[in-house]
Write an enzyme that holds these catalytic residues in place. Structure first.
Site, PDB file in Angstrom:
ATOM      1  N   LYS A  10       0.811  -1.266   0.013  1.00 35.42           N
ATOM      2  CA  LYS A  10       0.119  -0.037  -0.001  1.00 35.42           C
ATOM      3  C   LYS A  10       0.801   1.065   0.137  1.00 35.42           C
ATOM      4  O   LYS A  10       2.033   1.348   0.379  1.00 35.42           O
ATOM      5  CB  LYS A  10      -0.759   0.017   1.284  1.00 35.42           C
ATOM      6  CG  LYS A  10      -2.025  -1.194   1.094  1.00 35.42           C
ATOM      7  CD  LYS A  10      -2.987  -1.184   2.392  1.00 35.42           C
ATOM      8  CE  LYS A  10      -4.254  -2.117   2.142  1.00 35.42           C
ATOM      9  NZ  LYS A  10      -5.001  -1.931   3.626  1.00 35.42           N
ATOM     10  N   GLU A  64      -9.763 -10.438  -7.812  1.00 36.81           N
ATOM     11  CA  GLU A  64      -8.553  -9.192  -7.746  1.00 36.81           C
ATOM     12  C   GLU A  64      -7.520  -9.592  -8.690  1.00 36.81           C
ATOM     13  O   GLU A  64      -7.036  -8.369  -9.005  1.00 36.81           O
ATOM     14  CB  GLU A  64      -8.130  -9.272  -6.048  1.00 36.81           C
ATOM     15  CG  GLU A  64      -9.325  -9.097  -5.173  1.00 36.81           C
ATOM     16  CD  GLU A  64      -8.804  -8.865  -3.787  1.00 36.81           C
ATOM     17  OE1 GLU A  64      -9.932  -8.663  -2.824  1.00 36.81           O
ATOM     18  OE2 GLU A  64      -7.646  -9.343  -3.597  1.00 36.81           O
ATOM     19  N   HIS A  98      -2.211  -5.397   1.732  1.00 35.38           N
ATOM     20  CA  HIS A  98      -3.459  -5.861   1.376  1.00 35.38           C
ATOM     21  C   HIS A  98      -3.259  -7.430   0.942  1.00 35.38           C
ATOM     22  O   HIS A  98      -2.312  -7.734   0.059  1.00 35.38           O
ATOM     23  CB  HIS A  98      -4.237  -5.347   0.116  1.00 35.38           C
ATOM     24  CG  HIS A  98      -5.208  -6.015  -0.399  1.00 35.38           C
ATOM     25  ND1 HIS A  98      -6.717  -6.048   0.124  1.00 35.38           N
ATOM     26  CD2 HIS A  98      -5.539  -7.141  -1.374  1.00 35.38           C
ATOM     27  CE1 HIS A  98      -7.515  -6.789  -0.307  1.00 35.38           C
ATOM     28  NE2 HIS A  98      -6.785  -7.421  -1.408  1.00 35.38           N
ATOM     29  N   ASN A 113      -2.116   0.227   6.875  1.00 32.64           N
ATOM     30  CA  ASN A 113      -1.390  -1.055   7.551  1.00 32.64           C
ATOM     31  C   ASN A 113      -0.821  -1.979   6.345  1.00 32.64           C
ATOM     32  O   ASN A 113      -0.370  -3.046   6.503  1.00 32.64           O
ATOM     33  CB  ASN A 113      -2.577  -1.907   7.735  1.00 32.64           C
ATOM     34  CG  ASN A 113      -3.753  -2.151   6.992  1.00 32.64           C
ATOM     35  OD1 ASN A 113      -3.549  -1.690   5.904  1.00 32.64           O
ATOM     36  ND2 ASN A 113      -4.837  -2.894   7.397  1.00 32.64           N
ATOM     37  N   TYR A 145     -12.477  -1.682  -3.929  1.00 33.97           N
ATOM     38  CA  TYR A 145     -12.960  -1.929  -2.489  1.00 33.97           C
ATOM     39  C   TYR A 145     -14.640  -1.932  -2.322  1.00 33.97           C
ATOM     40  O   TYR A 145     -15.279  -1.565  -1.326  1.00 33.97           O
ATOM     41  CB  TYR A 145     -12.304  -0.920  -1.506  1.00 33.97           C
ATOM     42  CG  TYR A 145     -11.246  -1.314  -1.071  1.00 33.97           C
ATOM     43  CD1 TYR A 145     -10.795  -2.440  -0.258  1.00 33.97           C
ATOM     44  CD2 TYR A 145     -10.112  -0.266  -1.025  1.00 33.97           C
ATOM     45  CE1 TYR A 145      -9.550  -2.566   0.177  1.00 33.97           C
ATOM     46  CE2 TYR A 145      -8.788  -0.508  -0.493  1.00 33.97           C
ATOM     47  CZ  TYR A 145      -8.592  -1.804   0.118  1.00 33.97           C
ATOM     48  OH  TYR A 145      -7.408  -1.969   0.638  1.00 33.97           O
ATOM     49  N   THR A 183      -5.848  -7.024  10.846  1.00 32.76           N
ATOM     50  CA  THR A 183      -6.012  -5.713   9.994  1.00 32.76           C
ATOM     51  C   THR A 183      -5.311  -4.562  10.790  1.00 32.76           C
ATOM     52  O   THR A 183      -4.899  -3.831  10.225  1.00 32.76           O
ATOM     53  CB  THR A 183      -7.637  -5.487   9.769  1.00 32.76           C
ATOM     54  OG1 THR A 183      -7.954  -6.751   8.933  1.00 32.76           O
ATOM     55  CG2 THR A 183      -7.861  -4.298   8.931  1.00 32.76           C
TER      56      THR A 183
END
Ligand code: IDP
Ligand code: MG
Length: 136
Positions: A12, A129, A118, A115, A52, A94
Site C-alpha cells: 500500500k 482481484e 493488502h 497497514n 473496494y 487488520t
C-alpha cells in the site's frame, strides 16, 4: 489438503512511500511465495472505489479509497501452497496493534488504515482481484 494457489497482494501507499517495497517483497520470497506477476501503479480514485466495492457501506469507505489512490502501490500475484491463507497469516490482523509479532502489519504497519499490505481473503476473491489488476 494443500494445493498450489495464487493470491493478490498489494504493498500500500504508506509502505511504498517509505521505500519498503523491496524489503516486503523479500518477506514474501523468504516465506516461500513466488512472485508470478508484479506491477507498480497509481490508481485513480474511481479504480480504488471499484476494488473496494465490497466495503462501500462502511463509514471508512471514502477515506479508504482516497488512501489507496493517494500514491503508487505495488500489486503482485503471489503463488504458494494455500497461498490465500498463508498470506493472510503472514500479513497479520487488520489493525497493526492487534497483529502478532513477526507479521508484516506488526513490523511495517502504522495504523488500521495505513497497514502496509493488502491480501485477498478467499480463493474466489483472489481470482477476482487478480483479474482486476492483470486481466488484459
Ligand atoms: P483486511 O485488509 O485485513 O482484509 P478489511 O476488513 O477487508 O481488512 O478492510 C479493508 C481495509 O480497510 C483494511 O486493510 C484497512 O486499511 C481499512 N479498514 C478496515 N477497518 C477499518 C476501520 O475501522 N477504520 C479505518 N480503516 C479500516
Ligand atoms: Mg479484506
Amino acid at each position: 489438503m494443500s494445493s498450489l494457489e495464487q493470491t493478490l497482494s498489494i504493498i500500500k501507499p504508506d509502505a511504498v512511500d517509505r521505500n519498503l517495497s523491496e524489503e516486503i517483497k523479500n518477506e514474501f520470497k523468504n516465506n516461500g511465495f513466488t512472485i508470478k506477476q508484479e506491477k507498480k501503479v497509481h490508481l485513480e480514485k474511481s479504480d480504488a472505489e471499484k476494488f473496494y466495492l465490497v466495503h462501500q457501506s462502511k463509514p471508512f469507505y471514502n477515506d479508504l479509497c482516497d488512501y489507496l489512490s493517494s500514491g503508487p502501490i505495488v500489486v503482485m500475484v503471489l503463488e504458494k501452497e494455500n497461498a490465500v491463507i498463508a498470506n493472510r497469516e503472514l500479513m497479520g490482523a487488520t489493525n497493526p496493534s492487534d497483529a502478532k509479532e513477526g507479521t508484516l502489519r506488526k513490523k511495517y504497519g502504522i495504523s488500521i488504515d495505513k497497514n502496509s499490505v493488502h491480501g485477498s481473503d478467499s480463493v474466489i476473491n483472489a481470482q477476482i482481484e487478480i483479474d482486476f489488476f492483470f486481466k488484459s
